[in-house]
Design a protein around this motif. Structure first.
Motif, PDB file in Angstrom:
ATOM      1  N   VAL A  54       0.845  -1.193   0.000  1.00 32.71           N
ATOM      2  CA  VAL A  54       0.000   0.000   0.000  1.00 32.71           C
ATOM      3  C   VAL A  54       0.883   1.246   0.000  1.00 32.71           C
ATOM      4  CG1 VAL A  54      -1.857  -1.184   1.239  1.00 32.71           C
ATOM      5  CG2 VAL A  54      -0.148   0.103   2.529  1.00 32.71           C
ATOM      6  N   PHE A  58      -1.170   5.242   3.864  1.00 33.45           N
ATOM      7  CA  PHE A  58      -2.174   4.311   4.373  1.00 33.45           C
ATOM      8  C   PHE A  58      -1.563   3.205   5.236  1.00 33.45           C
ATOM      9  CE2 PHE A  58      -3.682   6.005   0.317  1.00 33.45           C
ATOM     10  CZ  PHE A  58      -4.927   6.486   0.664  1.00 33.45           C
ATOM     11  N   ASP A  61      -2.528   2.937   9.168  1.00 36.41           N
ATOM     12  CA  ASP A  61      -3.905   2.464   9.339  1.00 36.41           C
ATOM     13  C   ASP A  61      -4.007   0.981   9.013  1.00 36.41           C
ATOM     14  OD1 ASP A  61      -5.003   4.817  10.240  1.00 36.41           O
ATOM     15  OD2 ASP A  61      -5.940   5.372   8.331  1.00 36.41           O
ATOM     16  N   PHE A  62      -3.322   0.564   7.953  1.00 35.15           N
ATOM     17  CA  PHE A  62      -3.382  -0.850   7.593  1.00 35.15           C
ATOM     18  C   PHE A  62      -2.736  -1.708   8.679  1.00 35.15           C
ATOM     19  CE2 PHE A  62      -1.820  -4.696   5.447  1.00 35.15           C
ATOM     20  CZ  PHE A  62      -3.035  -5.179   4.954  1.00 35.15           C
ATOM     21  N   GLY A 169      -9.630   3.404   9.847  1.00 36.53           N
ATOM     22  CA  GLY A 169      -9.497   4.297   8.707  1.00 36.53           C
ATOM     23  C   GLY A 169     -10.341   3.813   7.540  1.00 36.53           C
ATOM     24  N   PRO A 170      -9.756   3.682   6.346  1.00 35.21           N
ATOM     25  CA  PRO A 170     -10.535   3.245   5.183  1.00 35.21           C
ATOM     26  C   PRO A 170     -10.716   1.725   5.109  1.00 35.21           C
ATOM     27  CG  PRO A 170      -8.297   3.669   4.498  1.00 35.21           C
ATOM     28  CD  PRO A 170      -8.374   4.049   5.963  1.00 35.21           C
ATOM     29  N   ALA A 249      -8.589  -3.805   1.384  1.00 35.13           N
ATOM     30  CA  ALA A 249      -7.824  -2.802   0.644  1.00 35.13           C
ATOM     31  C   ALA A 249      -8.528  -2.406  -0.648  1.00 35.13           C
ATOM     32  CB  ALA A 249      -6.422  -3.316   0.352  1.00 35.13           C
ATOM     33  N   ALA A 252     -11.445  -0.230   0.133  1.00 32.65           N
ATOM     34  CA  ALA A 252     -11.002   1.099   0.541  1.00 32.65           C
ATOM     35  C   ALA A 252     -10.753   2.010  -0.651  1.00 32.65           C
ATOM     36  CB  ALA A 252      -9.737   0.990   1.389  1.00 32.65           C
ATOM     37  N   LEU A 254      -8.059   2.316  -2.556  1.00 36.84           N
ATOM     38  CA  LEU A 254      -6.756   2.962  -2.536  1.00 36.84           C
ATOM     39  C   LEU A 254      -6.316   3.312  -3.960  1.00 36.84           C
ATOM     40  CD1 LEU A 254      -4.773   0.788   0.047  1.00 36.84           C
ATOM     41  CD2 LEU A 254      -6.354   2.677   0.455  1.00 36.84           C
ATOM     42  N   CYS A 257      -2.925  -0.508  -4.886  1.00 35.14           N
ATOM     43  CA  CYS A 257      -2.720  -1.621  -3.952  1.00 35.14           C
ATOM     44  C   CYS A 257      -2.262  -2.815  -4.771  1.00 35.14           C
ATOM     45  CB  CYS A 257      -4.000  -1.951  -3.196  1.00 35.14           C
ATOM     46  SG  CYS A 257      -3.853  -3.399  -2.103  1.00 35.14           S
TER      47      CYS A 257
END
Length: 287
Positions: A54, A58, A61-62, A169-170, A249, A252, A254, A257
């Motif tokens: 990622v 991020f 948070d991950f 988070g996301p 992921a 989310a 992103l 990813c």
């Protein structure tokens, strides 16, 4: 993005068969393009991992998402930003080239399945390697547990459940599980053994009655692969699975990813140490 992923089990012309007992040899073969098969038959006794990459903004948070959902997402290693190596897992490991296939997602959409990601690597990317249930399969076999998917040259199937993860988070969504058909006796053995390996998901999260996990049809697996058919004397045995991270992921959205391609794991030099002192002792298969 054009895909140059080669189907599982097919090696390029002139490819050389590696020593499947040695993870370093298999990694070198993957790097050359000579080994493209599922890795669950490779390097028994050594840990395998899921790959999730990622962007750095991020990453924290991950990492917290993994920590709060560690049953499904046990972290084996985290790279520094821009560093595609994890020497604590293997001194020669290059995460850009040493996985048999990759999945590239942009804004939550799959855009490619390349065979290496050197041209995609950036200075802001952070790689995570998460524990994989392939790691304990040789342990189960050494205790006499039959894994029919291995006998038949297949892999364990995966399913998205109705069990929600703790969001950060996301990142959020439902937990994914892997499934292995087992006789009731083997299911008990597997549960007792695997509880000593939390770094590879630990004991099963559920045995039998897949509808209680929100799974209505075992033939419809996540990713469309794996052994899904049960025999009359078998129960479905479900383990938490790090594919949970992939769907989190992707959901989310992103901007970028990258994960491993299904059943093509990160092969490490970390031995799956025997914990026989804490495991039950069994007699014959009917014990």
């Amino acid at each position: 993005m054009k895909s140059d992923f080669i189907s599982p089990g097919i090696s390029p012309a002139g490819g050389r068969d590696p020593d499947l007992a040695e993870p370093a040899a298999v990694r070198r073969a993957i790097r050359r393009g000579d080994f493209r098969s599922f890795t669950n038959h490779a390097a028994p006794g050594f840990a395998q991992g899921n790959l999730v990459i990622v962007p750095a903004p991020f990453a924290d948070d991950f990492a917290q998402f993994c920590e709060l959902n560690s049953r499904a997402l046990p972290v084996m290693g985290r790279s520094a930003a821009g560093v595609p190596h994890l020497p604590e897992l293997a001194s020669d490991l290059d995460l850009r080239t040493d996985v048999g296939g990759y999945m590239v997602f942009e804004n939550g959409v799959l855009t490619g399945t390349p065979r290496d990601i050197r041209d995609l690597w950036r200075d802001d990317l952070v790689a995570f390697v998460l524990g994989c249930s392939f790691s304990f399969e040789s342990v189960l076999q050494s205790h006499g547990v039959r894994l029919r998917h291995l006998d038949e040259g297949n892999v364990s199937a995966m399913y998205v459940t109705n069990r929600a993860t703790v969001p950060v988070g996301p990142f959020g969504g439902d937990m994914v599980v892997s499934m292995r058909p087992m006789t009731p006796q083997d299911a008990i053995r597997a549960a007792l053994i695997c509880q000593h390996y939390p770094e590879y998901h630990g004991a099963p999260v559920h045995i039998g009655l897949p509808h209680l996990l929100g799974i209505d049809d075992l033939t419809r697996s996540y990713g469309g692969h794996g052994l899904t058919a049960l025999r009359e004397d078998e129960l479905p045995v479900f383990w938490a699975c790090a594919a949970t991270a992939q769907i989190a992921a992707v959901a989310a959205g992103l901007p970028l990813c990258i994960t491993h391609y299904k059943a093509h794991m990160v092969l490490t030099d970390v031995p799956v140490l025997s914990k026989s002192a804490g495991e039950p002792t069994f007699g014959g298969r009917d014990a």
